[in-house]
Design a protein around this motif. Structure first.
Motif, PDB file in Angstrom:
ATOM      1  N   ARG A 190       0.837  -1.188   0.000  1.00 32.13           N
ATOM      2  CA  ARG A 190       0.000   0.000   0.000  1.00 32.13           C
ATOM      3  C   ARG A 190       0.882   1.252   0.000  1.00 32.13           C
ATOM      4  NH1 ARG A 190      -4.694  -1.351   4.524  1.00 32.13           N
ATOM      5  NH2 ARG A 190      -5.560  -3.204   3.452  1.00 32.13           N
ATOM      6  N   PRO A 191       0.520   2.235  -0.791  1.00 30.18           N
ATOM      7  CA  PRO A 191       1.305   3.481  -0.792  1.00 30.18           C
ATOM      8  C   PRO A 191       1.158   4.213   0.535  1.00 30.18           C
ATOM      9  CG  PRO A 191      -0.690   3.713  -2.125  1.00 30.18           C
ATOM     10  CD  PRO A 191      -0.586   2.274  -1.762  1.00 30.18           C
ATOM     11  N   THR A 192       2.210   4.872   0.924  1.00 28.96           N
ATOM     12  CA  THR A 192       2.191   5.617   2.179  1.00 28.96           C
ATOM     13  C   THR A 192       1.346   6.883   2.015  1.00 28.96           C
ATOM     14  OG1 THR A 192       4.159   6.893   1.572  1.00 28.96           O
ATOM     15  CG2 THR A 192       4.493   4.770   2.688  1.00 28.96           C
ATOM     16  N   PRO A 193       0.883   7.470   3.118  1.00 33.28           N
ATOM     17  CA  PRO A 193       0.116   8.721   3.019  1.00 33.28           C
ATOM     18  C   PRO A 193       0.883   9.832   2.308  1.00 33.28           C
ATOM     19  CG  PRO A 193      -0.142   7.756   5.193  1.00 33.28           C
ATOM     20  CD  PRO A 193       0.898   6.951   4.491  1.00 33.28           C
ATOM     21  N   THR A 222       3.091   9.437  -0.071  1.00 36.57           N
ATOM     22  CA  THR A 222       3.064   9.134  -1.497  1.00 36.57           C
ATOM     23  C   THR A 222       1.729   9.503  -2.118  1.00 36.57           C
ATOM     24  OG1 THR A 222       4.618   7.308  -1.160  1.00 36.57           O
ATOM     25  CG2 THR A 222       3.348   7.315  -3.211  1.00 36.57           C
TER      26      THR A 222
END
Length: 209
Positions: free
Chosen positions: A9-12, A14
């Motif tokens: 999952r992409p980080t916040p 990103t």
């Protein structure tokens, strides 16, 4: 039996960078700095500093337009109902990109810093970004570049007039560099634009096609 691979999952951070077009903005700033460096080293421009006036207008215009595209908000309702206020993030976003744009463009202009050099480039970048941020609040991020372009074009086309050249507050984009009136006008526009954008954000628009 093959087990499905878990997609990371992409980080916040990103997700934020993608939603604000930060990678594209950074790429545009790098291109603007490289083009400025190339144009500033043309022999005629180096020998005659006054020929840098168009350069000190075009480079900040390109940088402010690139920054302005990232001021668009895809989910204004989500921002307004967030648990934490968004104004610090909007302000930090604008300050960081402005510092990067002003710093890289200033380094790309060689020669005397007092005569259409680094000082004028920093001032014009601050003023251009301020006008663009203000336009994003009033008209939306998509059209934020237009008022900046119209103002810079009008000032540049009328810069041959002696009265216009002496009006440092009104004609700040075409001043050599350290004039107090030009800096006061550019800083006032930046503080006003950045403050309003941080407090209110860009004007809501329809979805991008």
């Amino acid at each position: 039996m093959n087990t499905p691979r878990e997609v990371p999952r992409p980080t916040p951070l990103t997700l934020y960078a993608r939603s604000r077009a930060v990678p594209a903005t950074l790429a545009a700033l790098v291109c603007a700095a490289l083009l400025t460096l190339w144009a500033a080293t043309v022999p005629d421009v180096f020998l005659d500093p006054y020929r840098r006036v168009p350069l000190l207008s075009l480079a900040p215009l390109a940088a402010s337009a690139a920054i302005g595209t990232g001021l668009h908000v895809y989910g204004r309702d989500l921002d307004d109902t967030a648990a934490r206020p968004w104004w610090p993030r909007r302000l930090a976003h604008l300050l960081v990109l402005t510092a990067l744009a002003a710093g890289t463009l200033a380094l790309a202009v060689p020669g005397d810093a007092q005569v259409f050099g680094a000082v004028g480039m920093v001032r014009n970048t601050l003023g251009a970004v301020g006008v663009t941020a203000l336009a994003a609040v009033l008209f939306g991020a998509r059209a934020a570049w237009m008022p900046t372009m119209l103002y810079f074009s009008a000032v540049y086309l009328s810069a041959t007039s002696p009265r216009m050249r002496e009006a440092t507050v009104l004609a700040w984009p075409v001043q050599p560099g350290p004039q107090l009136g030009a800096w006061s006008a550019a800083l006032a526009l930046y503080v006003l634009g950045a403050g309003l954008y941080a407090a209110r954000g860009a004007r809501p628009e329809g979805p991008r096609g």
